[in-house]
Scaffold this motif. Structure first.
Motif, PDB file in Angstrom:
ATOM      1  N   SER C 180       0.777  -1.297  -0.264  1.00  0.00           N
ATOM      2  CA  SER C 180      -0.156  -0.185  -0.081  1.00  0.00           C
ATOM      3  C   SER C 180       0.797   1.286  -0.093  1.00  0.00           C
ATOM      4  O   SER C 180       0.389   2.516  -0.400  1.00  0.00           O
ATOM      5  CB  SER C 180      -0.962  -0.122   1.179  1.00  0.00           C
ATOM      6  OG  SER C 180      -0.028  -0.167   2.380  1.00  0.00           O
ATOM      7  N   GLY C 181       2.061   1.330   0.456  1.00  0.00           N
ATOM      8  CA  GLY C 181       2.740   2.483   0.583  1.00  0.00           C
ATOM      9  C   GLY C 181       4.092   2.431  -0.497  1.00  0.00           C
ATOM     10  O   GLY C 181       4.779   3.259  -0.504  1.00  0.00           O
ATOM     11  N   LEU C 182       3.873   1.547  -1.795  1.00  0.00           N
ATOM     12  CA  LEU C 182       5.044   1.121  -2.298  1.00  0.00           C
ATOM     13  C   LEU C 182       4.731   1.999  -3.888  1.00  0.00           C
ATOM     14  O   LEU C 182       3.692   2.187  -4.196  1.00  0.00           O
ATOM     15  CB  LEU C 182       5.344  -0.097  -2.603  1.00  0.00           C
ATOM     16  CG  LEU C 182       5.825  -0.878  -1.171  1.00  0.00           C
ATOM     17  CD1 LEU C 182       6.376  -2.092  -1.494  1.00  0.00           C
ATOM     18  CD2 LEU C 182       6.661  -0.045  -0.598  1.00  0.00           C
ATOM     19  N   ASP C 183       5.915   2.304  -4.535  1.00  0.00           N
ATOM     20  CA  ASP C 183       5.558   2.789  -5.781  1.00  0.00           C
ATOM     21  C   ASP C 183       5.350   1.545  -6.774  1.00  0.00           C
ATOM     22  O   ASP C 183       5.789   0.472  -6.389  1.00  0.00           O
ATOM     23  CB  ASP C 183       6.870   3.583  -6.249  1.00  0.00           C
ATOM     24  CG  ASP C 183       8.089   2.532  -6.256  1.00  0.00           C
ATOM     25  OD1 ASP C 183       8.478   2.024  -7.134  1.00  0.00           O
ATOM     26  OD2 ASP C 183       8.621   2.518  -4.927  1.00  0.00           O
ATOM     27  N   LYS C 198       5.094 -18.789  -3.967  1.00  0.00           N
ATOM     28  CA  LYS C 198       3.894 -19.957  -3.605  1.00  0.00           C
ATOM     29  C   LYS C 198       4.140 -21.199  -4.095  1.00  0.00           C
ATOM     30  O   LYS C 198       3.436 -22.218  -3.538  1.00  0.00           O
ATOM     31  CB  LYS C 198       2.494 -19.277  -4.620  1.00  0.00           C
ATOM     32  CG  LYS C 198       2.472 -19.475  -5.909  1.00  0.00           C
ATOM     33  CD  LYS C 198       1.495 -19.043  -6.686  1.00  0.00           C
ATOM     34  CE  LYS C 198       1.476 -19.328  -8.227  1.00  0.00           C
ATOM     35  NZ  LYS C 198       0.339 -18.252  -8.784  1.00  0.00           N
ATOM     36  N   LYS C 199       5.287 -21.361  -4.721  1.00  0.00           N
ATOM     37  CA  LYS C 199       5.633 -23.012  -4.657  1.00  0.00           C
ATOM     38  C   LYS C 199       5.855 -23.582  -3.549  1.00  0.00           C
ATOM     39  O   LYS C 199       5.683 -24.811  -3.347  1.00  0.00           O
ATOM     40  CB  LYS C 199       7.081 -22.980  -5.532  1.00  0.00           C
ATOM     41  CG  LYS C 199       6.991 -22.581  -7.067  1.00  0.00           C
ATOM     42  CD  LYS C 199       8.372 -22.393  -7.863  1.00  0.00           C
ATOM     43  CE  LYS C 199       7.995 -21.553  -8.772  1.00  0.00           C
ATOM     44  NZ  LYS C 199       9.444 -20.625  -9.062  1.00  0.00           N
ATOM     45  N   ASP C 200       6.408 -22.847  -2.380  1.00  0.00           N
ATOM     46  CA  ASP C 200       6.854 -23.478  -1.083  1.00  0.00           C
ATOM     47  C   ASP C 200       6.064 -22.962  -0.255  1.00  0.00           C
ATOM     48  O   ASP C 200       5.754 -23.697   0.797  1.00  0.00           O
ATOM     49  CB  ASP C 200       8.103 -22.944  -0.805  1.00  0.00           C
ATOM     50  CG  ASP C 200       9.348 -23.185  -1.925  1.00  0.00           C
ATOM     51  OD1 ASP C 200       9.222 -24.379  -2.365  1.00  0.00           O
ATOM     52  OD2 ASP C 200      10.004 -22.344  -2.291  1.00  0.00           O
ATOM     53  N   TYR C 201       5.135 -21.856  -0.316  1.00  0.00           N
ATOM     54  CA  TYR C 201       4.181 -21.381   1.034  1.00  0.00           C
ATOM     55  C   TYR C 201       2.888 -21.136   0.635  1.00  0.00           C
ATOM     56  O   TYR C 201       2.600 -21.192  -0.533  1.00  0.00           O
ATOM     57  CB  TYR C 201       4.790 -20.005   1.175  1.00  0.00           C
ATOM     58  CG  TYR C 201       6.375 -20.106   1.568  1.00  0.00           C
ATOM     59  CD1 TYR C 201       6.759 -20.102   2.890  1.00  0.00           C
ATOM     60  CD2 TYR C 201       7.114 -19.577   0.644  1.00  0.00           C
ATOM     61  CE1 TYR C 201       7.899 -20.041   3.303  1.00  0.00           C
ATOM     62  CE2 TYR C 201       8.640 -19.671   0.967  1.00  0.00           C
ATOM     63  CZ  TYR C 201       9.005 -19.542   2.535  1.00  0.00           C
ATOM     64  OH  TYR C 201      10.144 -19.576   2.719  1.00  0.00           O
ATOM     65  N   THR C 202       1.893 -21.219   1.474  1.00  0.00           N
ATOM     66  CA  THR C 202       0.750 -20.860   1.407  1.00  0.00           C
ATOM     67  C   THR C 202       0.655 -19.521   1.680  1.00  0.00           C
ATOM     68  O   THR C 202       1.022 -18.951   2.607  1.00  0.00           O
ATOM     69  CB  THR C 202      -0.179 -21.653   2.377  1.00  0.00           C
ATOM     70  OG1 THR C 202       0.113 -23.093   2.096  1.00  0.00           O
ATOM     71  CG2 THR C 202      -1.788 -21.445   2.150  1.00  0.00           C
ATOM     72  N   ILE C 203      -0.049 -18.632   0.705  1.00  0.00           N
ATOM     73  CA  ILE C 203       0.062 -17.106   0.846  1.00  0.00           C
ATOM     74  C   ILE C 203      -1.505 -16.773   0.765  1.00  0.00           C
ATOM     75  O   ILE C 203      -2.211 -17.146   0.091  1.00  0.00           O
ATOM     76  CB  ILE C 203       0.748 -16.557  -0.288  1.00  0.00           C
ATOM     77  CG1 ILE C 203       2.160 -17.157  -0.400  1.00  0.00           C
ATOM     78  CG2 ILE C 203       0.554 -14.936  -0.458  1.00  0.00           C
ATOM     79  CD1 ILE C 203       3.146 -16.512  -1.450  1.00  0.00           C
ATOM     80  N   VAL C 204      -1.644 -15.881   1.925  1.00  0.00           N
ATOM     81  CA  VAL C 204      -2.788 -15.108   2.000  1.00  0.00           C
ATOM     82  C   VAL C 204      -2.817 -13.708   1.768  1.00  0.00           C
ATOM     83  O   VAL C 204      -1.891 -13.279   2.750  1.00  0.00           O
ATOM     84  CB  VAL C 204      -3.635 -15.590   3.311  1.00  0.00           C
ATOM     85  CG1 VAL C 204      -4.894 -15.091   3.395  1.00  0.00           C
ATOM     86  CG2 VAL C 204      -3.592 -17.074   3.501  1.00  0.00           C
ATOM     87  N   ILE C 205      -3.257 -13.137   1.206  1.00  0.00           N
ATOM     88  CA  ILE C 205      -2.755 -11.646   0.959  1.00  0.00           C
ATOM     89  C   ILE C 205      -4.135 -10.757   0.947  1.00  0.00           C
ATOM     90  O   ILE C 205      -5.058 -11.193   0.336  1.00  0.00           O
ATOM     91  CB  ILE C 205      -1.919 -11.388  -0.109  1.00  0.00           C
ATOM     92  CG1 ILE C 205      -1.691  -9.799  -0.414  1.00  0.00           C
ATOM     93  CG2 ILE C 205      -2.905 -11.904  -1.546  1.00  0.00           C
ATOM     94  CD1 ILE C 205      -0.813  -9.340  -1.406  1.00  0.00           C
ATOM     95  N   VAL C 206      -3.984  -9.498   1.461  1.00  0.00           N
ATOM     96  CA  VAL C 206      -5.032  -8.541   1.535  1.00  0.00           C
ATOM     97  C   VAL C 206      -4.560  -7.506   0.349  1.00  0.00           C
ATOM     98  O   VAL C 206      -3.432  -6.817   0.972  1.00  0.00           O
ATOM     99  CB  VAL C 206      -5.477  -7.922   2.702  1.00  0.00           C
ATOM    100  CG1 VAL C 206      -6.482  -6.796   2.432  1.00  0.00           C
ATOM    101  CG2 VAL C 206      -5.813  -8.977   3.626  1.00  0.00           C
ATOM    102  N   PRO C 207      -4.932  -7.295  -0.598  1.00  0.00           N
ATOM    103  CA  PRO C 207      -4.183  -6.437  -1.811  1.00  0.00           C
ATOM    104  C   PRO C 207      -4.633  -5.024  -1.589  1.00  0.00           C
ATOM    105  O   PRO C 207      -5.736  -4.766  -0.692  1.00  0.00           O
ATOM    106  CB  PRO C 207      -4.949  -7.003  -2.996  1.00  0.00           C
ATOM    107  CG  PRO C 207      -6.311  -7.540  -2.655  1.00  0.00           C
ATOM    108  CD  PRO C 207      -6.138  -8.157  -1.144  1.00  0.00           C
ATOM    109  N   HIS C 208      -3.934  -4.156  -2.135  1.00  0.00           N
ATOM    110  CA  HIS C 208      -4.433  -2.840  -1.706  1.00  0.00           C
ATOM    111  C   HIS C 208      -5.248  -2.405  -2.871  1.00  0.00           C
ATOM    112  O   HIS C 208      -5.707  -1.019  -2.736  1.00  0.00           O
ATOM    113  CB  HIS C 208      -3.351  -1.917  -1.638  1.00  0.00           C
ATOM    114  CG  HIS C 208      -2.404  -1.452  -2.675  1.00  0.00           C
ATOM    115  ND1 HIS C 208      -1.298  -2.125  -3.222  1.00  0.00           N
ATOM    116  CD2 HIS C 208      -2.710  -0.468  -3.636  1.00  0.00           C
ATOM    117  CE1 HIS C 208      -0.985  -1.462  -4.132  1.00  0.00           C
ATOM    118  NE2 HIS C 208      -1.722  -0.538  -4.530  1.00  0.00           N
TER     119      HIS C 208
END
Ligand SMILES: Nc1ncnc2c1ncn2[C@@H]1O[C@H](COP(=O)(O)OP(=O)(O)OP(=O)(O)O)[C@@H](O)[C@H]1O
Ligand SMILES: [Mg+2]
Lengths: 298, 281, 255
Positions: C180-183, C198-208
């Motif tokens: 959210s704070g990035l260019d 994501k190959k190795d991890y389970t990812i949960v993201i709240v997008p901006h």
């Protein structure tokens, strides 16, 4: 990798230790009250109430009337507060609302310095320089008077009063000020009609804390008030020697036999002081208490 | 305009009242420094008092005060900081927590002479430490504790909550977060508070009157169970209890005590302003 | 893509309240392993709250109430006896604002492993390289490892925070509006590393933003006022939403 059980145990131990330390304050208050009671209660059985609340404190003649001491404390404290409150509140207003930066940078450290000066040093100053000055300018037989003590006490209470009053002024929302100025009032009018009234409850707290500080002060008062245990009933009492509860304990405890009536009586005065300051601080605290809550990240 | 003129006059008046507050402080310090400086020399600081304390030095009182302050520090710092950590990091908002806060406010308000009575009753008599450095230090420590707790709690609370959350999110226990992040960040504030508490202890007379202080004891204490002279009490004694005391000795003693306390004060404010400028949040 | 039959995380009928009004109401959602699940919706929908429940960070907030269950690998993470610190090592979290801890880049990355008992220097260097590299930060900071972390740019700080979570080799990575704070360039870098991760991890993201949601989602869930309105695998939520309210939001008619 660290042993997990070990980690849980040390966490538990530390948590327990910290909790105990956290609760210790309550323990100390209770302990203090307990020991005051333990050594002070007997006097209420050994001395009749009429004697105890009589007007003459002459322990050598078994007269333990605490009234002159209580009134002495009240006289000195009230006079000190009457001097300190206007001075303290105006200084706080000056520091917060009016003073240019350089003046603030000078004033704040000076007030901190005042808070740091030991009371015995102020007492010494009071004895050697202030008392003769009071005697000569006002033409009294002695400079060691309730008034001299109240002067010193007023200055000792000032740092407390100023800093609490400053916080109170600081807490007045900026919008109040803006509203005042927007209605065409000068800054001066805004300060006295809007800002100071808005900080009223905080200023009351400041006064109470200053009073608690003044009533418990010992050394300076003992050194400059002249220590005569007389009833301050006439109008000029303020310009005569007086004796406070604190000074009585400090001056006499060193000379009494442990377990004597006099010894218990001094502890009895201690109980009274404890209760008085407890009530004053409790009253001040209820105005400070705000519910605090810690949230997380939003 | 009249109103503007009134405001001008009012502001000047406020400034004058502030001057009424400040001038006496300068007067006290000025008088004591001016007259005390004449009395202070190497002998005054390092010799035993002689000839009914009218000559010689104040060494035992100086050492006594330093020892008492040290003893106070040893007892009050762990308890004070631990209590602050509890209040800031562990305590939930319950009636018990409110009772603790009330107790602290109350402790801070108890008159110093009442602490003296308490120390006499508990440490000197009940626990039979006698009038001793131990009894005096413990009495002073309990008196100092609320100052340290309040200052340390404020310092801990000023560390952003986010640091704690981050530490927890990386698998840190509460204590690990406190020890690794919060405490180091709060340290300057805590040190400042500790110094302010200790300087109060160093200057107090009433709590040591019946718990430790010796009227005249021209030797250095050998154990924590010894009595000792102490600067504030010594100043009281030589200015009220000994007739014919040379003013130089009185002012000299007052100056040493004042210098000790004010230099601690100075150190505290230097630490505070230095770290306030340096911190990253 | 091979979809794992057993979901990594199962959220079952979770209701959660801070004071009186519920921040989450009867939320049931399965989160698949080795995929990016997107939680999105308008402000105050309870996305952050849900993330913070999955690694029990909300344990730190006082006076809250929760019902329902959250299972990680079929085990209730709120069951008595569960070690919260172990759980948080398995489930990493990256916050909306970059929050470097006081100290150097190196100290930041190694904070978690050190608390977990890491002492070995060689291993520490390995972790440092691997996690900074995974967060696409290594090249930029390899010469400044001992500089203060707060001296990095905002985008670098945020990737440092991702690296800091990765240092613990979590199984699940929770990211709350990490960009959210990035260019745009930094955002692209972060999104790119998520695809790698994501190959190795389970990812949960709240997008901006909805755009970001659509870019990264393997699975998407739409939250509105504490309710899970609908969730769909792959990008169907953006191409063929079932519910009117979802459609309104993704097409930008409110939000
Ligand atoms: N620590 C807290 N204390 C009290 N209420 C909270 C707290 N955190 C969140 N809430 C409330 O819970 C509800 C959900 O908040 P949450 O932060 O989970 O929403 P969000 O979907 O992440 O919103 P945003 O898009 O603005 O980040 C909101 O009404 C919010 O006010
Ligand atoms: Mg959020």
């Amino acid at each position: 990798m660290k042993n997990k059980n070990h980690l849980r145990w040390s966490e538990f131990l530390i948590q327990t230790l910290i909790r105990v330390l956290g609760f210790s304050s309550i323990g100390f208050v209770l302990l203090i009250f307990l020991f005051l009671l333990r050594e002070g209660i007997p006097v209420f059985f050994q001395v009749s109430p009429t004697n105890l609340f009589g007007t003459r404190w002459y322990p050598t003649f078994d007269l333990f009337g605490t009234l002159p001491l209580i009134l002495g404390s009240v006289l000195v404290t009230v006079t000190a507060i009457v001097i300190a409150v206007p001075l303290g509140v105006t200084t706080a207003v000056f520091v917060r609302e009016v003073a240019p930066n350089w003046a603030r940078e000078v004033l704040k450290p000076m007030i901190e310095v005042l808070a740091g000066i030991p009371s015995v040093v102020l007492g010494f100053f009071g004895m050697t320089l202030l008392a003769p000055f009071v005697r000569e300018t006002l033409g009294f037989p002695t400079g060691l008077t309730a008034f001299t003590g109240a002067l010193i006490l007023a200055y000792m209470a000032l740092p407390t009063i100023i800093s609490v009053a400053e916080d109170a002024l600081d807490a007045v929302p900026k919008s109040y000020r803006d509203a005042g100025l927007a209605m065409g009032a000068t800054q001066w009018q805004t300060i006295w009609r809007v800002v100071v009234p808005g900080a009223r409850s905080g200023i009351v707290t400041a006064v109470m804390l200053g009073m608690g500080r003044a009533i418990g002060e010992t050394m300076a008062v003992m050194m400059v008030t002249g220590n005569a245990a007389r009833m301050p009933l006439s109008l000029d009492s303020i310009f005569r020697p007086a004796r406070t509860m604190t000074a009585t304990i400090a001056a006499e405890m060193g000379e009494v036999a442990q377990g004597s009536v006099h010894y218990h009586a001094l502890f009895g005065i201690g109980i009274l002081l404890f209760l008085l300051t407890f009530i004053i601080n409790l009253a001040a605290a209820t105005t400070i208490f705000k519910k605090r809550r810690r949230g997380g990240l939003r | 305009m009249k109103r503007v003129l009134m405001q001008r006059v009012g502001f000047v008046l406020l400034g004058l009242l502030a001057l009424v507050v400040v001038l006496p402080i300068l007067l006290v310090i000025g008088a004591i420094v001016a007259r005390g400086a004449q009395a202070i020399n190497w002998e005054f600081l390092t010799a035993m008092p002689r000839n009914g304390m009218k000559e010689g030095g104040i060494l035992p009182a100086l050492v006594g005060t330093l020892l008492l302050t040290l003893g106070t520090a040893v007892a009050a710092i762990p308890v004070g900081i631990g209590g602050a950590i509890y209040l800031s990091e562990y305590a939930r908002d319950t009636w018990l927590t409110r009772a603790i806060r009330l107790a602290i406010i109350n402790l801070a308000g108890i008159p110093s002479v009442v602490y003296g009575l308490f120390g006499l009753g508990l440490f000197v008599l009940f626990l039979q430490f006698g009038t001793s450095i131990l009894a005096g230090s413990l009495t002073l420590a309990i008196m100092t504790m609320p100052i340290i707790i309040s200052a340390a709690e404020e310092a801990l609370r000023s560390v952003p909550t986010e640091f704690r959350t981050v530490s927890a999110s990386l698998g840190g226990t509460r204590w690990q977060g406190v020890r690794n992040i919060v405490l180091p960040q709060a340290l300057p504030g805590i040190i400042t508070g500790v110094i302010l508490g200790l300087l109060r202890a160093a200057g107090e007379t009433a709590p040591i009157l019946f718990t430790v202080a010796a009227f005249f004891l021209p030797r250095l204490p050998q154990s924590p169970l010894d009595q000792t002279m102490a600067l504030p009490y010594h100043l009281y004694v030589i200015s009220t209890q000994v007739p014919g005391m040379p003013a130089d000795v009185q002012y000299g003693t007052a100056l040493v005590l004042l210098a000790l306390v004010l230099s601690l004060n100075l150190i505290a404010s230097v630490i505070r302003s230095y770290f306030r400028r340096r911190r990253e949040w | 893509m091979v979809t794992d039959p057993a979901p990594k995380i199962r959220i079952q009928d979770v209701t959660y309240a801070y004071d009186d009004a519920a921040a989450l109401r009867n939320v049931t959602l399965d989160i698949p392993a080795h995929a990016i699940t997107v939680l999105f919706g308008p402000a105050g929908g309870g996305k952050t709250t849900l993330l913070r429940l999955i690694n029990r960070l909300n344990d730190l907030v006082e006076g809250t109430r929760m019902s329902g269950q959250i299972l990680l690998d079929n085990e209730d993470i709120y069951a008595p006896g569960v070690s919260v610190t172990d759980l948080r090592r398995r489930v990493g979290m990256v916050f909306a604002l970059p929050l470097p801890l006081p100290g150097s880049v190196r100290q930041n990355v190694l904070y978690g492993p050190r608390l977990a008992g890491l002492r070995d220097q060689g291993r520490a260097d390995e972790i440092l390289f691997r996690s900074l590299n995974q967060a696409a930060l290594w090249e930029e900071v390899k010469d400044r490892l001992d500089d203060s972390a707060s001296a990095l740019s905002g985008g670098q700080q945020q990737r440092l925070c991702i690296a800091r979570s990765l240092a613990l080799e979590p199984e699940v990575l929770l990211l709350d509006e990490p960009t959210s704070g990035l260019d745009p360039i930094s955002t692209a870098k972060v999104e790119h590393s998520l695809f790698e991760l994501k190959k190795d991890y389970t990812i949960v993201i709240v997008p901006h933003s909805v755009q970001q949601a659509a870019r990264v989602a393997d699975h998407a869930a739409f939250f509105l006022m504490g309710e899970l309105i609908e969730h769909q695998p792959e990008k169907k939520l953006f191409t063929a939403p079932q519910k009117k309210r979802t459609e309104d939001y993704v097409t930008g008619r409110f939000g």
